[in-house]
Every structure is written in C-alpha cells, then in structure tokens.
Motif scaffolding. Structure first.
Motif, PDB file in Angstrom:
ATOM      1  N   UNK A 164       0.849  -1.189   0.000  1.00 59.13           N
ATOM      2  CA  UNK A 164       0.000   0.000   0.000  1.00 59.13           C
ATOM      3  C   UNK A 164       0.885   1.240   0.000  1.00 59.13           C
ATOM      4  N   UNK A 165       0.748   2.052  -1.036  1.00 61.62           N
ATOM      5  CA  UNK A 165       1.543   3.253  -1.166  1.00 61.62           C
ATOM      6  C   UNK A 165       1.561   3.723  -2.606  1.00 61.62           C
ATOM      7  N   UNK A 166       2.366   4.761  -2.904  1.00 57.89           N
ATOM      8  CA  UNK A 166       2.339   5.393  -4.223  1.00 57.89           C
ATOM      9  C   UNK A 166       3.242   4.745  -5.252  1.00 57.89           C
ATOM     10  N   UNK A 167       4.046   3.756  -4.877  1.00 54.98           N
ATOM     11  CA  UNK A 167       5.036   3.180  -5.776  1.00 54.98           C
ATOM     12  C   UNK A 167       6.399   3.748  -5.453  1.00 54.98           C
ATOM     13  N   UNK A 168       7.222   2.944  -4.773  1.00 56.12           N
ATOM     14  CA  UNK A 168       8.556   3.392  -4.385  1.00 56.12           C
ATOM     15  C   UNK A 168       8.769   3.454  -2.889  1.00 56.12           C
ATOM     16  N   UNK A 169       7.693   3.536  -2.117  1.00 59.75           N
ATOM     17  CA  UNK A 169       7.784   3.504  -0.651  1.00 59.75           C
ATOM     18  C   UNK A 169       6.452   2.984  -0.118  1.00 59.75           C
ATOM     19  N   UNK A 170       6.436   1.721   0.254  1.00 58.29           N
ATOM     20  CA  UNK A 170       5.179   1.049   0.588  1.00 58.29           C
ATOM     21  C   UNK A 170       5.223   0.371   1.945  1.00 58.29           C
ATOM     22  N   UNK A 171       4.025   0.083   2.440  1.00 56.72           N
ATOM     23  CA  UNK A 171       3.828  -0.835   3.549  1.00 56.72           C
ATOM     24  C   UNK A 171       3.092  -2.048   2.992  1.00 56.72           C
ATOM     25  N   UNK A 172       3.727  -3.217   3.055  1.00 62.64           N
ATOM     26  CA  UNK A 172       3.051  -4.438   2.632  1.00 62.64           C
ATOM     27  C   UNK A 172       2.097  -4.836   3.755  1.00 62.64           C
ATOM     28  N   UNK A 173       0.814  -4.934   3.439  1.00 64.49           N
ATOM     29  CA  UNK A 173      -0.202  -5.163   4.468  1.00 64.49           C
ATOM     30  C   UNK A 173      -0.974  -6.453   4.212  1.00 64.49           C
ATOM     31  N   UNK A 174      -1.343  -7.068   5.299  1.00 66.82           N
ATOM     32  CA  UNK A 174      -2.160  -8.284   5.258  1.00 66.82           C
ATOM     33  C   UNK A 174      -3.576  -7.930   5.688  1.00 66.82           C
ATOM     34  N   UNK A 175      -4.546  -8.319   4.852  1.00 61.27           N
ATOM     35  CA  UNK A 175      -5.958  -8.066   5.117  1.00 61.27           C
ATOM     36  C   UNK A 175      -6.705  -9.398   5.201  1.00 61.27           C
ATOM     37  N   UNK A 176      -7.875  -9.343   5.818  1.00 61.59           N
ATOM     38  CA  UNK A 176      -8.776 -10.492   5.824  1.00 61.59           C
ATOM     39  C   UNK A 176     -10.156 -10.031   5.389  1.00 61.59           C
ATOM     40  N   UNK A 177     -10.798 -10.812   4.552  1.00 65.00           N
ATOM     41  CA  UNK A 177     -12.186 -10.525   4.151  1.00 65.00           C
ATOM     42  C   UNK A 177     -13.121 -11.073   5.230  1.00 65.00           C
ATOM     43  N   UNK A 178     -13.894 -10.208   5.825  1.00 60.83           N
ATOM     44  CA  UNK A 178     -14.851 -10.586   6.855  1.00 60.83           C
ATOM     45  C   UNK A 178     -16.260 -10.319   6.337  1.00 60.83           C
TER      46      UNK A 178
END
Length: 208
Positions: A164-178
């Motif tokens: 998640x981010x603009x491309x070049x500096x991101x946070x890789x995030x884990x989501x769950x579908x509830x």
C-alpha cells in the motif's frame, strides 16, 4: 535465499522449502542468471523488476496457505513467485499486464513442470471474476488502496496481501475478508514496489 528469508523473519517451513525448491535462475532473464540467487531484485524489460526472494517469502507466508487453496496473483513477472505459490496452493490464477512477460512466464513455468497455474494477460485490478472466489490474493504492485474487484473476488475468511503506497515507498499489508468487508490485520514489512496500473489503479504511463 532461504537464509535471507529466515533472517527477514519467515518461519513457515513450507514456505522456506518452496523457496528452496524453485530454481530462481529459471525465472529471470538469461543475462541476469548469475545474480539470480542474491537476495535482491532483478531488472526486467519495460522498467519492471522482480521481487527479492525474502520479500516473496514474507508476502507468501502472510497468505497462510495450507495446500488446497485457489490463489489469485496480480503481477506474474517472469513467474518466480507464481512457482513458489504453486508449491503451496492447489491452484494459482495469475494476471500479468505485459503480454511478452506473460508469455515468458508461461514458458518458464511449463519448462519447470508446474501445471497448477494459469497465466493470463490483462488488467490485474479487475481480477479474474470467472474463476472467483479465491481463498487468497497477492498483489505484487503498489497502490494506495486495495482495488474493489479484488475484495469482491476474495471469499469470506480469505487473506489479501498488497503493498500500500504510491510506488517506491510502501507498507506491505495483510488483510482479511470478513462479513463486514476487508479488515487490516497487520503490516508485514516496508518495501519498494512498482506501481499497480489499471482501471482501479494508476493510469498506464504515469510514473511515481
């Protein structure tokens, strides 16, 4: 690669064994084969790069695969992560926006004897609705939010991992579908990714 993945925090032995079993030099351009086993990105045509192996392992581990899942992968590249996923899941449906990269990935996966994978060319932000629902979704390109179609194609209880981010500096995030929708569970790691292009991503041709 396995040592680097362990050092990065990967603990799932199935993921480490999958990483060990996939010959990365078979999934990079021939000119880059000599650097294939370094824990670093490898340049690809069209200004793209591969994801470094330890980061592949972290993202795949965050999907929590147990062996029978149908996984949607957005961004095939040359197919290394696809091959790792195929060792861990029942079926991998992968989407690559660049036709020449998709063709190379198909050939390389076929030569490696990996048959539980399909690679299509198209807009990854649209997913592959005809094959949904998916037990897990992994996105290998960056955008500030998760594309709505990918959420809609993820089954309730399934996991989605995306930078998640603009491309070049991101946070890789884990989501769950509830039942209430997509819920952020944790941040996996900080990283740098190319941009996610498409109808529900950045317009093609825009650069960070």
């Amino acid at each position: 690669m396995v040592r680097a993945a362990r050092a990065a925090g990967v603990r799932d032995e199935r993921v480490l064994e999958a990483l060990r079993s996939v010959p990365r030099d078979a999934f990079v351009p021939r000119a880059e084969a000599g650097s294939a086993y370094r824990d670093a990105p490898v340049p690809l045509p069209h200004g793209q790069v591969t994801t470094q192996p330890s980061l592949v392992a972290l993202m795949v581990e965050a999907l929590g695969l147990t062996g029978g899942e149908r996984v949607l992968e957005i961004g095939t590249g040359y197919g290394f992560q696809t091959a790792v996923l195929a060792r861990l899941a029942g079926e991998v449906v992968s989407v690559e926006r660049l036709p020449d990269a998709a063709g190379r990935a198909r050939r390389r996966l076929s030569r490696a004897g990996i048959g539980n994978v399909s690679v299509s060319t198209g807009d990854g932000t649209l997913g592959v609705p005809e094959r949904a629902p998916y037990d897990a979704v992994v996105v290998s390109a960056a955008f500030p939010e998760v594309p709505g179609p990918l959420v809609g194609q993820l089954r309730t209880g399934g996991r989605l991992v995306q930078p998640i981010g603009p491309g070049g500096r991101e946070q890789v995030r884990q989501y769950e579908r509830t039942p209430r929708g997509l819920v952020l569970r944790r941040t996996v790691v900080s990283a740098r990714f190319v941009r996610l292009y498409g109808v529900h991503g950045y317009p093609p041709g825009t650069e960070p």
